[in-house]
Scaffold this motif. Structure first.
Motif, PDB file in Angstrom:
ATOM      1  N   UNK A 107       0.811  -1.225   0.000  1.00 62.83           N
ATOM      2  CA  UNK A 107       0.000   0.000   0.000  1.00 62.83           C
ATOM      3  C   UNK A 107       0.843   1.272   0.000  1.00 62.83           C
ATOM      4  N   UNK A 108       2.131   1.151   0.280  1.00 61.66           N
ATOM      5  CA  UNK A 108       2.972   2.343   0.285  1.00 61.66           C
ATOM      6  C   UNK A 108       4.421   1.917   0.091  1.00 61.66           C
ATOM      7  N   UNK A 109       5.151   2.714  -0.702  1.00 56.14           N
ATOM      8  CA  UNK A 109       6.578   2.448  -0.882  1.00 56.14           C
ATOM      9  C   UNK A 109       7.330   3.734  -0.582  1.00 56.14           C
ATOM     10  N   UNK A 110       8.297   3.642   0.326  1.00 59.40           N
ATOM     11  CA  UNK A 110       9.120   4.799   0.688  1.00 59.40           C
ATOM     12  C   UNK A 110      10.460   4.649  -0.044  1.00 59.40           C
ATOM     13  N   UNK A 111      10.617   5.411  -1.140  1.00 58.28           N
ATOM     14  CA  UNK A 111      11.806   5.251  -1.992  1.00 58.28           C
ATOM     15  C   UNK A 111      13.074   5.671  -1.250  1.00 58.28           C
ATOM     16  N   UNK A 112      12.928   6.630  -0.353  1.00 58.90           N
ATOM     17  CA  UNK A 112      14.114   7.148   0.334  1.00 58.90           C
ATOM     18  C   UNK A 112      14.644   6.141   1.364  1.00 58.90           C
ATOM     19  N   UNK A 113      13.734   5.641   2.186  1.00 62.68           N
ATOM     20  CA  UNK A 113      14.140   4.682   3.230  1.00 62.68           C
ATOM     21  C   UNK A 113      14.167   3.243   2.724  1.00 62.68           C
ATOM     22  N   UNK A 114      13.740   3.036   1.469  1.00 58.78           N
ATOM     23  CA  UNK A 114      13.676   1.682   0.872  1.00 58.78           C
ATOM     24  C   UNK A 114      12.838   0.731   1.727  1.00 58.78           C
ATOM     25  N   UNK A 115      11.667   1.218   2.109  1.00 56.08           N
ATOM     26  CA  UNK A 115      10.748   0.426   2.925  1.00 56.08           C
ATOM     27  C   UNK A 115       9.401   0.316   2.219  1.00 56.08           C
ATOM     28  N   UNK A 116       8.663  -0.701   2.562  1.00 58.89           N
ATOM     29  CA  UNK A 116       7.312  -0.869   2.026  1.00 58.89           C
ATOM     30  C   UNK A 116       6.326  -1.125   3.162  1.00 58.89           C
ATOM     31  N   UNK A 117       5.125  -0.590   3.003  1.00 54.62           N
ATOM     32  CA  UNK A 117       4.037  -0.873   3.936  1.00 54.62           C
ATOM     33  C   UNK A 117       3.076  -1.827   3.229  1.00 54.62           C
ATOM     34  N   UNK A 118       2.731  -2.890   3.933  1.00 55.77           N
ATOM     35  CA  UNK A 118       1.917  -3.959   3.343  1.00 55.77           C
ATOM     36  C   UNK A 118       0.629  -4.098   4.152  1.00 55.77           C
ATOM     37  N   UNK A 119      -0.511  -4.017   3.480  1.00 59.40           N
ATOM     38  CA  UNK A 119      -1.772  -4.323   4.151  1.00 59.40           C
ATOM     39  C   UNK A 119      -1.821  -5.840   4.369  1.00 59.40           C
ATOM     40  N   UNK A 120      -2.141  -6.257   5.597  1.00 58.09           N
ATOM     41  CA  UNK A 120      -2.134  -7.685   5.953  1.00 58.09           C
ATOM     42  C   UNK A 120      -3.491  -8.046   6.548  1.00 58.09           C
ATOM     43  N   UNK A 121      -4.307  -8.681   5.750  1.00 54.82           N
ATOM     44  CA  UNK A 121      -5.647  -9.032   6.195  1.00 54.82           C
ATOM     45  C   UNK A 121      -5.772 -10.548   6.118  1.00 54.82           C
ATOM     46  N   UNK A 122      -6.387 -11.138   7.125  1.00 52.64           N
ATOM     47  CA  UNK A 122      -6.603 -12.588   7.110  1.00 52.64           C
ATOM     48  C   UNK A 122      -8.104 -12.821   7.172  1.00 52.64           C
ATOM     49  N   UNK A 123      -8.618 -13.596   6.206  1.00 52.94           N
ATOM     50  CA  UNK A 123     -10.052 -13.915   6.190  1.00 52.94           C
ATOM     51  C   UNK A 123     -10.245 -15.417   6.386  1.00 52.94           C
ATOM     52  N   UNK A 124     -11.428 -15.780   6.853  1.00 57.07           N
ATOM     53  CA  UNK A 124     -11.723 -17.217   6.989  1.00 57.07           C
ATOM     54  C   UNK A 124     -12.507 -17.716   5.768  1.00 57.07           C
ATOM     55  N   UNK A 125     -12.934 -18.978   5.834  1.00 58.63           N
ATOM     56  CA  UNK A 125     -13.612 -19.587   4.681  1.00 58.63           C
ATOM     57  C   UNK A 125     -14.961 -18.933   4.401  1.00 58.63           C
TER      58      UNK A 125
END
Lengths: 156, 156
Positions: A107-125
Motif C-alpha cells: 500500500x505504500x513504498x518509501x523510496x528514500x528509506x527503501x521500505x514498504x508498507x503492506x496491508x495484511x488481512x486474514x479472512x476465513x472460509x
C-alpha cells in the motif's frame, strides 16, 4: 528442492498482491502452545473450551499472525527482507478446521528509506476478517533465490 | 497440576507489571517454522545464515511476539482475557541461546469499554530491546483459575 524467490525493492509496486491459505489443525494448536509456552486450556482442552464464549478450542491469535509473517517472508516481498513491524487487530476466533487466507497488498513504498508498507488481512472460509493490520518491511534490494529448508518430521 | 490465575478487570491498575523469560533453542526455530510454515533458511540453515548480515540463524520475529502473547494470556491479565490487538516493532535479532524477557506494564485502563492497554517490551540478556510495542486487551471481569494444559512430548 523448493525454491523461495523474492521481489527486489526496485521491482515492487503499490498494488502488488499475494496470498497464502492454511487450515488450522489440532497439531497446530499443540505446536503453537509448545513453542510459545501459552498452555491456556482455551486453546487445548476441548472440555474446558466448550464452556467458554467460543464453545470450542481456538487458535492463539499469534498463530494467525505467524501466517502473515510466513507470507511476507516466503511470497511478498519474499526472502532477504527485514521485518520491521506489524500492527494486528484480532477480530474473530479461528477454530480447528477453519481455512484462513492471508491477503497481502503493497500500500505504500518509501523510496528514500527503501521500505514498504503492506496491508495484511486474514479472512476465513466465510470471507470474514479474522485479523487485520499492516506490516513494515525493508525488502532486499537484490534478487534472491534460496532453497526452502526441509523440516524434520514432528511426532506428538 | 499448575494453575493459571487472572487479575480481573476491576483489580487491574495502571503501573501493574509482570514479566516472562525464555531462552531460544534450536528446537524453537524448527517448531516455529513448522507451525507458521516459514521455512526461510535464515531461521534454519546455519550454513546459509552465516552468509547473511546476521551471521547465524535468528528467531522468527513472531516467535518473540508469541512470548508476549503467552505472558498476557498466562500472567497479566491472565486467562479469560480477549486479545484485541498488538503493535510490534522488531528492533534487533534474537539468536540461539539468547535469553529474552517480556516486560508487561499496564499503561492505560478504559473503564467504559473495560479494556486495558499494555506496554509490551522484550529485552535480551544484554538489556537491549528486541521487540517493542503495545497490546490491547479486554480482561475477564470475574476471577478465573484454570488448570494449565499438559502438552504431549514433542520428538523431532
Amino acid at each position: 528442492m523448493k525454491k523461495l524467490k523474492n521481489i527486489p525493492f526496485d521491482q515492487l509496486q503499490v498494488g502488488d498482491c499475494d496470498s497464502l491459505t492454511r487450515t488450522l489443525s489440532e497439531q497446530d494448536l499443540i505446536l503453537f502452545a509448545k513453542v510459545s509456552g501459552d498452555t491456556n486450556p482455551v486453546h487445548l482442552d476441548e472440555n474446558f473450551a466448550s464452556s467458554t464464549m467460543f464453545k470450542t478450542r481456538i487458535a492463539h491469535g499469534m498463530w494467525t499472525a505467524s501466517l502473515i509473517s510466513c507470507a511476507l517472508a516466503t511470497k511478498l516481498p519474499g526472502p532477504g527482507g527485514i521485518y520491521l513491524g506489524q500492527e494486528l487487530k484480532f477480530t474473530r476466533p479461528v477454530k480447528i478446521g477453519d481455512t484462513v487466507t492471508v491477503q497481502l497488498k503493497i500500500i505504500e513504498i518509501d523510496q528514500e528509506k527503501k521500505r514498504a508498507t503492506v496491508s495484511t488481512e486474514v479472512i476465513n472460509q466465510n470471507k470474514k476478517i479474522v485479523v487485520k493490520g499492516k506490516a513494515e518491511i525493508m525488502p532486499a534490494t537484490e534478487s534472491i533465490t534460496v532453497d526452502e529448508y526441509t523440516l524434520p518430521e514432528i511426532n506428538l
